[in-house]
Design an enzyme around this catalytic site. Structure first.
Site, PDB file in Angstrom:
ATOM      1  N   ALA A   1      -0.497  -1.791  -4.260  1.00 11.42           N
ATOM      2  CA  ALA A   1      -0.692  -3.205  -4.572  1.00 11.42           C
ATOM      3  C   ALA A   1      -1.652  -3.769  -3.531  1.00 11.42           C
ATOM      4  O   ALA A   1      -1.406  -3.661  -2.335  1.00 11.42           O
ATOM      5  CB  ALA A   1       0.636  -3.947  -4.541  1.00 11.42           C
ATOM      6  N   SER A   2      -2.737  -4.344  -3.985  1.00  3.85           N
ATOM      7  CA  SER A   2      -3.783  -4.814  -3.071  1.00  3.85           C
ATOM      8  C   SER A   2      -3.299  -5.975  -2.215  1.00  3.85           C
ATOM      9  O   SER A   2      -2.343  -6.683  -2.551  1.00  3.85           O
ATOM     10  CB  SER A   2      -5.019  -5.248  -3.853  1.00  3.85           C
ATOM     11  OG  SER A   2      -5.531  -4.198  -4.639  1.00  3.85           O
ATOM     12  N   SER A   3      -3.985  -6.184  -1.105  1.00  4.47           N
ATOM     13  CA  SER A   3      -3.734  -7.346  -0.260  1.00  4.47           C
ATOM     14  C   SER A   3      -3.890  -8.619  -1.083  1.00  4.47           C
ATOM     15  O   SER A   3      -4.875  -8.783  -1.801  1.00  4.47           O
ATOM     16  CB  SER A   3      -4.718  -7.363   0.909  1.00  4.47           C
ATOM     17  OG  SER A   3      -4.880  -8.656   1.427  1.00  4.47           O
TER      18      SER A   3
ATOM     19  N   PHE B   1     -10.555  -0.113  -0.943  1.00  2.00           N
ATOM     20  CA  PHE B   1      -9.772   0.257  -2.115  1.00  2.00           C
ATOM     21  C   PHE B   1      -9.839   1.764  -2.327  1.00  2.00           C
ATOM     22  O   PHE B   1     -10.792   2.421  -1.903  1.00  2.00           O
ATOM     23  CB  PHE B   1     -10.315  -0.448  -3.366  1.00  2.00           C
ATOM     24  CG  PHE B   1      -9.962  -1.895  -3.475  1.00  2.00           C
ATOM     25  CD1 PHE B   1      -8.977  -2.318  -4.361  1.00  2.00           C
ATOM     26  CD2 PHE B   1     -10.607  -2.849  -2.699  1.00  2.00           C
ATOM     27  CE1 PHE B   1      -8.654  -3.672  -4.468  1.00  2.00           C
ATOM     28  CE2 PHE B   1     -10.295  -4.202  -2.800  1.00  2.00           C
ATOM     29  CZ  PHE B   1      -9.310  -4.601  -3.694  1.00  2.00           C
TER      30      PHE B   1
ATOM     31  N   ARG C   1       5.278 -11.934  -6.714  1.00  2.00           N
ATOM     32  CA  ARG C   1       4.749 -10.593  -6.466  1.00  2.00           C
ATOM     33  C   ARG C   1       5.833  -9.526  -6.489  1.00  2.00           C
ATOM     34  O   ARG C   1       5.597  -8.408  -6.950  1.00  2.00           O
ATOM     35  CB  ARG C   1       4.018 -10.577  -5.118  1.00  2.00           C
ATOM     36  CG  ARG C   1       3.172  -9.321  -4.869  1.00  2.00           C
ATOM     37  CD  ARG C   1       2.561  -9.362  -3.489  1.00  2.00           C
ATOM     38  NE  ARG C   1       1.598  -8.292  -3.263  1.00  2.00           N
ATOM     39  CZ  ARG C   1       1.428  -7.693  -2.104  1.00  2.00           C
ATOM     40  NH1 ARG C   1       2.165  -8.048  -1.049  1.00  2.00           N
ATOM     41  NH2 ARG C   1       0.534  -6.726  -1.957  1.00  2.00           N
TER      42      ARG C   1
END
Length: 406
Positions: free
Chosen positions: A102-104, A246, A41
């Site tokens: 950046a999403s979970s 989101f 990541r």
């Protein structure tokens, strides 16, 4: 991206996978475990990110200045803000708002699972962001089966560079994700990493019959759920699932403020009282707020603490997105069973809220999983439990056709 190869990357990835599995309540599926392991990541985060401090304010964290904190943020099971203020430098350090993130990782895995992928399927991603989600898709399917659309040119360039550096040459298109990407159609799957209040028609048109669309859902009241749709000839249908948040698709956003856009001098609101607590409507009762958002569709709320009004300690504002109607519910700091209500406009907005809340309670307080959405040529319509129940809100007073979402 900064080379942090000296960091304990493998241990960080293992820790992240354990955290994701714990939140999911089960191990990460093998295909996605392999993708997360193969596509680190931190290789997809920009050198500068923004993290919350102890007071909840966003503060910049630079990989060159504080590499340990930056790397730690990369492998926490949490979203990371990667752009603020639309990429513009703010005049005031305290006036920051997230414009890309950046999403979970747990949410990333959940959405990828919902796609029900298998080799040979073509996927269109809406909202490239950092490129990590596209990289996971490319690892699973092959880069030639993935295309991604990003509206922000700077974000698109960064993602393209990160993907190329990982030898995952996904096609990244800079454009409006609401339009999809017609040169690559039809797609077997479409996944959006930004929330929508209306499912764009182009997404449905560009998905094969039997295909799947997965997108976060938002209403002016609350953005909290995922929506998984299956495409069929003549109609599209699917259900909601809880626990997601989101950023809203840019071309569906509204920028409304009570005292700038809604409340004006000379307005004469009507006065009444209510026993419905404003905290049940504007607080942390997420399932109620989600249902109210579906029911009322165009209604949003905001709190005003310590308003300059005698005898009022807290006020909940409720307004329509066209700024034509509003209500204010006052708490005097003492009574918790009766509140003063002020209403103005063509709609008696708080009356609608009360009716919608009573409907929600009368139907055993349904959570998101009991709601679904059907899309036809005639528009989008919400249903409760059974798709045949075309308008579950039809009995609400003062809320005519509130289930029509298009």
């Amino acid at each position: 991206m900064t080379d942090l190869g000296y960091q304990p990357e493998q241990a960080a990835v293992r820790g992240l996978l354990l955290a994701v599995g714990e939140e999911l309540g089960r191990p990460v599926p093998p295909e996605w475990k392999a993708a997360v392991t193969a596509v680190p990541r931190h290789h997809f985060l920009p050198d500068r990110v923004w993290l919350e401090d102890d007071d909840g304010a966003l503060r910049a964290c630079d990989s060159h200045i504080d590499p340990e904190r930056w790397f730690q943020a990369a492998y926490e099971n949490a979203p990371v803000v990667t752009q603020v203020n639309g990429g513009n430098d703010p005049d005031d350090e305290d006036d920051l708002w997230p414009s890309s993130s950046a999403s979970s990782p747990t949410m990333v895995v959940r959405m990828l699972e919902d796609l029900d992928l298998r080799p040979g399927l073509d996927v269109l991603e809406i909202g490239t962001g950092t490129g990590w989600n596209a990289a996971l898709l490319a690892h699973r399917l092959g880069p030639e089966y993935v295309a991604s659309v990003e509206i922000d040119p700077a974000v698109a360039r960064q993602a393209r560079a990160s993907l190329n550096a990982a030898a995952l040459n996904v096609e990244v298109i800079c454009g409006d994700g609401a339009l999809g990407w017609s040169p690559g159609l039809p797609y077997d799957r479409i996944i959006s990493t930004c929330a929508v209040r209306r499912v764009p028609k182009a997404w449905i048109e560009q998905t094969k019959p039997g295909g799947i669309i997965v997108t976060p859902w938002d209403s002016p009241m609350l953005g909290w759920c995922l929506l998984k749709l299956t495409i069929e000839r003549g109609q599209t249908h699917g259900r909601f699932s809880p626990h997601s948040s989101f950023m809203l698709m840019r071309n569906q956003r509204t920028n409304l403020r009570i005292f700038r856009d809604v409340v004006r001098d000379g307005q004469r609101p009507g006065r009444s009282t209510t026993r419905l607590s404003p905290w049940l409507v504007g607080g942390n009762h997420w399932e109620a707020r989600f249902a109210l958002g579906l029911t009322l569709d165009d209604v949003w709320t905001t709190w005003e603490h310590e308003p300059d009004v005698p005898g009022v300690t807290t006020r909940l504002w409720v307004a329509t997105t066209d700024a034509g109607s509003w209500a204010a519910v006052d708490h005097d700091g003492e009574q918790d069973d009766r509140f003063t209500v002020w209403q103005f406009g063509e709609r008696r907005l708080w009356d609608e809220v009360e009716a919608a809340y009573a409907w929600w309670e009368a139907n055993n307080r349904p959570g998101p999983a009991r709601f679904g959405l059907t899309i036809t040529e005639g528009g989008q319509q919400v249903w409760l439990d059974d798709p045949a129940e075309k308008n579950p809100f039809r009995h609400l007073k003062g809320a005519l056709d509130v289930a029509e979402l298009d």
